[in-house]
Structures are given as structure tokens and as C-alpha cells.
Design a protein around this motif. Structure first.
Motif, PDB file in Angstrom:
ATOM      1  N   UNK A   1       0.816  -1.219   0.000  1.00 12.79           N
ATOM      2  CA  UNK A   1       0.000   0.000   0.000  1.00 12.79           C
ATOM      3  C   UNK A   1       0.846   1.264   0.000  1.00 12.79           C
ATOM      4  N   UNK A   2       1.881   1.298   0.835  1.00 13.55           N
ATOM      5  CA  UNK A   2       2.593   2.551   1.069  1.00 13.55           C
ATOM      6  C   UNK A   2       3.944   2.652   0.359  1.00 13.55           C
ATOM      7  N   UNK A   3       4.451   1.551  -0.145  1.00  9.24           N
ATOM      8  CA  UNK A   3       5.704   1.604  -0.913  1.00  9.24           C
ATOM      9  C   UNK A   3       5.618   0.669  -2.108  1.00  9.24           C
ATOM     10  N   UNK A   4       4.636   0.890  -2.983  1.00 13.25           N
ATOM     11  CA  UNK A   4       4.413  -0.052  -4.087  1.00 13.25           C
ATOM     12  C   UNK A   4       5.553  -0.096  -5.091  1.00 13.25           C
ATOM     13  N   UNK A   5       6.353   0.968  -5.182  1.00 16.42           N
ATOM     14  CA  UNK A   5       7.483   0.988  -6.113  1.00 16.42           C
ATOM     15  C   UNK A   5       8.792   0.545  -5.465  1.00 16.42           C
ATOM     16  N   UNK A   6       8.731   0.120  -4.207  1.00 13.37           N
ATOM     17  CA  UNK A   6       9.902  -0.387  -3.488  1.00 13.37           C
ATOM     18  C   UNK A   6      11.029   0.645  -3.440  1.00 13.37           C
ATOM     19  N   UNK A   7      10.645   1.882  -3.163  1.00  6.56           N
ATOM     20  CA  UNK A   7      11.644   2.950  -3.027  1.00  6.56           C
ATOM     21  C   UNK A   7      12.517   2.707  -1.800  1.00  6.56           C
TER      22      UNK A   7
END
Length: 490
Positions: free
Chosen positions: A474-480
Motif C-alpha cells: 500500500x505505502x511503498x508499491x514501487x519499493x523505493x
């Protein structure tokens, strides 16, 4: 402020890590002072495709921060204020504060504290996010049991950074994000810039919203010389210690006012030591103290030296951690025990600690756990271990880079031999209860090392893993925000 290679400050800022096996080498270090500045750092990292990481106190044992893949390092060390926030009726602590600074500010300002760790130099950011514990935890629970809210910078599906305040309130749409930082670990969901603390159910003014520590503490060191210990003596000591904790760690135990750590150093260190901290203001302090030492010493043929002192709670809480000096290269891992080590496991510990080919300062650290910690369910916070009686940590420190391979292997051999029946790690069962993200070991993720058949994330978070995975999605879908022991989006 942004510091780059060539700046006179760069070397000091990149060498802040505890473990000198790993040294940061980012293109930029952002010394931030606010969440808005962290947002700018995250915006840039996404726009330039820079791997980003965050440092609070710098005490990570693995290369989860000091890894050459990270090109932008957010340094939180300038964000260390401790204030009372009347809007949230809670104490606001910035993520760069050290535990000692928090203890001092809370106690001198309002007479309260949080039951955090024993090392005053440790940074709040990682300690809290991983579910930290300390000398007051058997009495008051884990530090995250008093966490009310977090301020965190995250990155959405479109690659935009934003700041969220997530609370434990049942109607908060971001409650799961708060929950993930009650043991899910730091740096894997976003960058926390601020924590708020208030004990659940507490009411009234600031001085009644967090636990009050004892006004005075007793600190005792019980020391045995390796030169006089036989294997039978060593085994009896460790077995006595384990049996005592199995019998005296239930909620409400009269021993909830006491914390101890059994520090089983390798024979190179010449001694093993039991450290005891307890409330000195109670009428039965002396009896509890003496009965505990007698129980641990029962049947052992070596008399220890016993050094006792008393002081204010704050004075003892702020005592600096003993330094390993030049022995600053390190490998470690940790876990939890529902039941004590068996005689076979203690034998494996003894063989490693007396290994003549071992040149490091090895340590098996058995810390008191249980009591109030075990009053919550395993799902109430992200840290799932809620019926253990001992927190376990294996560590090895050495000085020379040339010794890295042999000393890392020493630690691995110790771990594999103690937990040989479960693939080399403390896999949750009736005796063991998995790992601890604040005592990280990337070997968990290596199938050549972790032969247990249990995924690394289940070793650490057990049944809480699916919920943590949903927070990541939910909060880091791009795996930053990622490191060697963070969850990947699914």
C-alpha cells in the motif's frame, strides 16, 4: 544541508556506523531538519533513480544502511527534539534523538520515561521501529507498547513523496502504517521523522501519560573468571539461569521489577558476567536480588565477585555502553526463547566460546524478557514474540579485515550448532520463537545458510508477515525504501 565527496565533513558522516565492516559511500548525505526536507530528498532519489537509505543513530549491525548500493543517505541526527504535543496529548520525539537524550528530556521535564534499550547512544528511529526492549520492559512492556503515532515520509504509486501522520486510533485510515512500525523494522516502508508516545488508557496531564521510572536503581555485576570455570560449572550456570527465567517471567511476577543480562563472553575476554538492574526503592529489593544470584550460582564450584552500586534511575540509564575499541568489525544475530537452552545447546555454546582458533570477542547475550511484555497478543504489535522469557543475541567482534572470513564463520558455526535441529536458526516452535529485526542477520535470506525451510520473514514476524506485506504494497508499491531485510512489494 547536503554533503558530497570532497567535503571535509564527508568522512565523519560516512563513518558513523557501528560496524566498521561496512562504510557508507553515497553521492550525497542529506542532513535534514524536517519532514519537508526528507520529502525533497525522496523526490530527488525517485527522479534520479538513486537508491535512498536513512540513518538514525548508526547502530545497525548489518549493511542495511552502509551498503554501496545506496547513493543518497538521509541522516536524521539533527532531528532530536523531545517535546510535549498538546494537540495529540502525547510526547513528540524526533527520529534522530538518541535514547539517552530521550530519557533525560522526559524524566527531567515530566518525571516519565519509555521502556527503551540499555544503550543510551542508540538512535530512536531504528530502535522503536523494530520493537525495542530494555531494562524496564518486564515492568512496563516494550517501547512500542507506548507508541501512539508516527510521522513518516512515504512514496505513492506515482512516485510522489508525501508525509503521513499515522496513529493507533481505531478509526485512523493509516493505522496499519502505525502498526507496521511497532516491530516491522526501520527503512522498509518509508522514512519516519517523528514518534509520539502515550501509554494506552493513560489520562490526565503530561506527567501521567507515560511510565514513571523508579527514583533509584540497584545495578550489580556478578563476574566469574574463565580460568576457574570447568565445562560442568559453565553448563550449570547457564542452565540455572535459564530455569530461573522460565519460572519467574510470568506477568505479575515479583521479579518484573528486575532486568538482567547474562553476558557469556568468549574465553579471550577472561570473564563471563551477569548484569542486574532493579528497582532499589522496594522493601524486598535486597531479598529478590540475593535470591536471584543464589539461584544462578547453585551447585557451581566457582564463587563469583559481586559488585553492587545504587544511583538515580537517570544516572544508571545514561551510563555509556562499554566500547569494543579496535574490535569494531562485527557479525551478529538474535532471537527469542520460550524455554531455556537445553544442555546440548549450552554445550555448543561452550565449545564455540572456548574455541582456541577464535581471535574475536564472541558473546552470547541472554537478556531477561517476559512479564509485562507477554500481556499483549502476538498480533497487537508487529513484533510477534509475546510469550518468550529470554531475548537471545549472538555477536562476534574483531579488529582485522583479514580475519573477516574466519570470524564470520565462527558466528555462523555457533548459530548452526546451537540451532542445528531447526536448520541453523531459532525457528518458532515450543522452545524457540524466531528472530528479531533489530538484531539482523542477512544470512536468514540466504538459502545456503538458512536450511530450515522457513522463509526469513516468517522467522522474524511469524503470523504478522501477511499484514506487513499489505502495508508494503500500500505505502511503498514501487519499493523505493528497501534494504537487505525489507519486504518486497508483492
Amino acid at each position: 544541508m547536503i554533503v558530497r565527496p570532497g567535503d571535509a565533513r564527508y568522512a565523519e558522516l560516512t563513518h558513523r556506523g557501528y560496524n566498521t565492516r561496512f562504510v557508507a559511500s553515497p553521492d550525497e548525505i542529506w542532513l535534514v531538519h524536517s519532514a519537508s526536507q526528507v520529502e525533497k530528498a525522496v523526490h530527488q532519489a525517485i527522479a534520479k533513480n538513486q537508491r535512498i537509505t536513512v540513518r538514525s543513530g548508526g547502530h545497525c549491525f548489518e549493511n542495511l544502511v552502509d551498503d554501496p548500493q545506496f547513493r543518497l543517505l538521509v541522516d536524521m541526527s539533527e532531528m532530536k527534539s523531545v517535546t510535549f504535543d498538546p494537540a495529540l496529548n502525547a510526547f513528540a520525539v524526533e527520529a534522530g534523538a538518541q535514547l539517552g537524550e530521550v530519557y533525560k528530556a522526559l524524566y527531567e521535564g515530566w518525571g516519565v520515561t519509555v521502556p527503551g534499550g540499555v544503550c543510551p547512544e542508540v538512535g530512536v528511529g531504528g530502535h522503536v521501529s523494530g520493537g525495542g526492549y530494555g531494562p524496564l520492559s518486564r515492568r512496563f512492556g516494550l517501547v512500542v507498547d507506548h507508541l501512539y503515532a508516527i510521522e513518516i515520509v512515504v512514496a505513492d504509486s506515482r512516485g510522489r513523496a508525501c508525509t503521513i501522520v499515522a496513529t493507533r486510533e481505531a478509526n485512523d485510515p493509516h493505522r496499519d502504517l502505525w502498526w507496521a512500525h511497532t516491530g516491522g523494522g526501520g527503512g522498509g516502508f518509508g522514512i519516519v521523522t517523528r514518534f509520539w508516545f502515550r501509554t494506552p488508557g493513560a489520562t490526565g496531564g503530561p506527567s501521567s501519560l507515560l511510565p514513571k521510572p523508579p527514583s533509584r536503581m540497584r545495578e550489580t555485576f556478578v563476574t566469574w573468571p574463565w580460568a576457574q570455570l570447568t565445562e560442568a560449572d559453565f553448563t550449570r550456570l547457564v542452565m540455572n539461569h535459564g530455569a530461573w527465567h522460565a519460572a519467574n517471567s510470568t506477568p505479575g511476577s515479583p521479579y518484573q521489577v528486575m532486568h538482567s543480562s547474562f553476558q557469556l563472553h568468549s574465553s579471550l575476554a577472561q570473564t563471563i558476567q551477569l548484569e542486574i538492574r532493579m528497582d532499589a526503592t522496594l522493601p524486598n529489593t535486597a531479598k529478590l536480588h540475593d535470591d536471584y544470584i543464589s539461584a544462578v550460582c547453585a551447585g557451581v564450584g566457582v564463587r563469583p565477585t559481586i559488585d553492587i552500586k545504587e544511583g538515580t534511575w537517570l544516572d544508571i540509564a545514561l551510563e555509556p555502553t562499554a566500547s569494543y575499541g579496535a574490535y569494531s568489525r562485527q557479525k551478529s544475530m538474535g532471537g527469542h526463547l520460550r524455554k531455556p537452552l537445553t544442555a546440548t545447546q549450552v554445550g555448543a555454546v561452550y565449545r564455540s566460546l572456548t574455541d582456541p582458533n577464535h581471535n574475536g570477542v564472541g558473546l552470547v547475550y541472554l537478556a531477561a524478557y517476559g512479564c509485562q511484555i507477554n500481556t499483549l497478543s502476538s498480533s497487537a504489535r508487529a513484533i510477534a514474540q509475546r510469550d518468550s522469557v529470554i531475548k537471545l543475541w549472538y555477536a562476534n567482534n574483531w579488529s582485522e579485515p583479514a580475519d573477516d572470513a574466519i570470524e564470520v564463520e565462527w558466528l555462523r558455526t555457533l548459530r548452526k550448532n546451537v540451532h542445528g535441529a531447526t536448520g541453523g536458526f531459532p525457528v518458532p516452535n515450543d522452545q524457540q520463537d524466531g528472530g528479531y529485526i533489530n538484531y539482523p542477520d542477512v544470512d536468514m535470506r540466504d538459502p545456503a545458510q538458512n536450511t530450515s525451510g522457513v522463509p526469513w520473514y516468517s522467522l522474524i514476524w511469524k503470523g504478522n508477515y501477511p499484514r506487513l506485506q499489505q502495508v508494503k504494497n500500500t505505502y511503498d508499491p514501487k519499493n523505493v525504501f528497501r534494504h537487505g531485510l525489507s519486504l518486497d512489494p508483492s
